[in-house]
Design a protein around this motif. Sequence first.
Motif: not given
Ligand code: ZN
Length: 167
Positions: A110, A140, A143, A53
């Motif tokens: 997330e 994202e 993630h 991040e």
């Molecule tokens: Zn993220």
Amino acid sequence: MNGPAIGNLDEFCAHALAIEREATERYRELAAQMQARHNLLVATFFSRMAELEQEHFDRLRRRFKGVKLPEINPWDYRWRDPESPESAPHEMVHGLMTAHRALHIALENERRAKAFFDELAADAADPAVRAAAAEFALEEAAHIDFVLARIENGAGPGERAAGPAAR
Ligand code: ZN
């Protein structure tokens, strides 16, 4: 998500930076808490997420260097607890969180970030904002996959059977 109106790339950047900064801080906090619980597997995982991040934040900063960023309300981007959506997780502050729960809170947040970017990618009036948002949504999504994989591979000692290796 009831996101604010984002009319141009500067506004987009301000919001994206706020989201990345919040995620970095929360992951650092979670890493410290897992360390305190002697769960090095998940502590290492959260440290790596914090780095990801942070890298994203730095890249964004470089890309928008010299741009004067509009003021935004950071409260719009606080991480929420899926079980009490109006607040940041209580245990996060008090250090009582289990690894399993920490991972689920990370997952939820997330997903919120991805939903925010997805919505902009679809609906923003400015094509430059739509393109940038689509890029962020992809990141994202990655993630989300990392967190899901960590959950599936086990949350470490005392949680579920630990996976073969930390990602
Ligand atoms: Zn993220």
